[in-house]
Design an enzyme around this catalytic site. Structure first.
Site, PDB file in Angstrom:
ATOM      1  N   GLN A  73      83.718  36.525  30.065  1.00 26.12           N
ATOM      2  CA  GLN A  73      83.084  37.815  29.829  1.00 26.12           C
ATOM      3  C   GLN A  73      82.394  37.815  28.469  1.00 26.12           C
ATOM      4  OE1 GLN A  73      85.045  41.227  31.590  1.00 26.12           O
ATOM      5  NE2 GLN A  73      86.715  39.941  32.321  1.00 26.12           N
ATOM      6  N   VAL A  74      82.358  38.966  27.801  1.00 23.72           N
ATOM      7  CA  VAL A  74      81.564  39.074  26.583  1.00 23.72           C
ATOM      8  C   VAL A  74      82.319  38.516  25.376  1.00 23.72           C
ATOM      9  CG1 VAL A  74      82.342  41.437  26.035  1.00 23.72           C
ATOM     10  CG2 VAL A  74      80.106  40.629  25.220  1.00 23.72           C
ATOM     11  N   THR A  75      81.578  37.848  24.498  1.00 22.70           N
ATOM     12  CA  THR A  75      82.140  37.417  23.218  1.00 22.70           C
ATOM     13  C   THR A  75      81.060  37.494  22.159  1.00 22.70           C
ATOM     14  OG1 THR A  75      83.589  35.800  22.155  1.00 22.70           O
ATOM     15  CG2 THR A  75      81.681  34.927  23.347  1.00 22.70           C
ATOM     16  N   HIS A  77      79.318  35.514  18.751  1.00 23.73           N
ATOM     17  CA  HIS A  77      79.135  34.324  17.926  1.00 23.73           C
ATOM     18  C   HIS A  77      78.441  34.735  16.637  1.00 23.73           C
ATOM     19  CE1 HIS A  77      80.335  31.896  21.273  1.00 23.73           C
ATOM     20  NE2 HIS A  77      79.249  32.146  21.984  1.00 23.73           N
ATOM     21  N   LEU A 138      86.994  30.668  24.980  1.00 23.75           N
ATOM     22  CA  LEU A 138      86.632  29.493  25.768  1.00 23.75           C
ATOM     23  C   LEU A 138      85.898  29.926  27.025  1.00 23.75           C
ATOM     24  CD1 LEU A 138      86.917  26.449  26.475  1.00 23.75           C
ATOM     25  CD2 LEU A 138      89.155  26.984  27.433  1.00 23.75           C
ATOM     26  N   GLY A 150      81.471  25.903  26.003  1.00 24.80           N
ATOM     27  CA  GLY A 150      82.618  25.357  25.284  1.00 24.80           C
ATOM     28  C   GLY A 150      83.491  26.383  24.605  1.00 24.80           C
ATOM     29  N   ALA A 152      84.772  28.686  20.951  1.00 26.51           N
ATOM     30  CA  ALA A 152      84.377  29.358  19.712  1.00 26.51           C
ATOM     31  C   ALA A 152      85.650  29.691  18.948  1.00 26.51           C
ATOM     32  CB  ALA A 152      83.576  30.616  20.017  1.00 26.51           C
ATOM     33  N   CYS A 168      86.076  39.311  25.525  1.00 28.09           N
ATOM     34  CA  CYS A 168      86.537  38.669  26.767  1.00 28.09           C
ATOM     35  C   CYS A 168      87.012  39.687  27.800  1.00 28.09           C
ATOM     36  CB  CYS A 168      87.622  37.636  26.463  1.00 28.09           C
ATOM     37  SG  CYS A 168      87.111  36.416  25.250  1.00 28.09           S
TER      38      CYS A 168
END
Length: 221
Positions: A73-75, A77, A138, A150, A152, A168
């Site tokens: 879902q959403v994350t 960076h 992940l 990958g 974070a 997430c």
């Protein structure tokens, strides 16, 4: 069979060109293509995975939101976060998807253990946690038997943007970072430690360091 692993240091990059390069790399690779790890720090961005729901993006403000093709879902960076993309032929490694996820999670758990941080994985929510707080996200995609996207790992960053989303898709989850737990406090320290643990149990006979994206996989803007 190619038993070379290329570790590609990308520095700080906007998200979209790296994402499109991952797709292009995966589409073009064949059974002889060497596996690669891409190590990168991104400009601020929210990425919404394939399982993401709009209601989990609460108030993005001035940070862009990009719909992407990874699982999850959403994350968020941003600078000070270690992102590693795993461009691996998992058939050649004789890995299933769950084995790869477990290997990545265990890599982070072992890295944090070196700093006496007691971390764990959860079967119901991919990533790495310290108690109930999340320190590493992940999300992967598998295409043609090969992985991309990958992990974070939050290292030393401005944590405020996480309050603009349900990370997430987990309402009320607290995001934490290694610096605040006496863990790695720099991007390079965290990257070196994670890569060392990831590669230690794999059978690559040749590990090469390179910098920058290979131009074959960079789309003209």
């Amino acid at each position: 069979m190619n038993d070379t692993l290329i570790i590609r240091e990308l520095g700080r990059q906007p998200y979209e060109p790296v994402w499109h390069a991952m797709q292009e790399f995966t589409d073009q690779r064949d059974e002889h293509t060497a596996d690669e790890l891409w190590v990168v720090e991104h400009d601020p961005v929210f990425t919404q995975g394939q399982a993401g729901k709009a209601e989990h993006i609460l108030a993005p403000g001035d940070i862009p939101v990009i719909q992407v093709d990874r699982g999850g879902q959403v994350t968020y960076h941003g600078p000070g976060q270690l992102v590693i993309y795993f461009l691996l032929n998992i058939r050649r490694l004789n890995y299933g998807v769950r084995q790869l996820v477990n290997h990545i999670e265990n890599t982070v758990i072992e890295t944090l253990s070196d700093y006496e941080i007691d971390a764990k994985a959860r079967r119901d929510a991919p990533g790495v946690y310290v108690d109930t707080d999340k320190i590493c996200s992940l999300g992967l995609r598998i295409r043609k038997g090969c992985s991309f996207h990958g992990l974070a790992l939050n290292v030393n960053m401005d944590m405020e943007p996480f309050s603009r989303i349900n990370p997430c898709g987990l309402s009320g989850i607290k995001m934490i970072q290694t610096k605040d737990l006496n863990g790695p406090d720099s991007f390079s320290e965290a990257a070196d430690a994670v890569i060392k643990h990831f590669t230690s149990s794999l059978s690559y006979s040749n590990i090469l360091q390179q910098t920058g994206l290979a131009q074959d996989y960079v789309k003209a803007s």
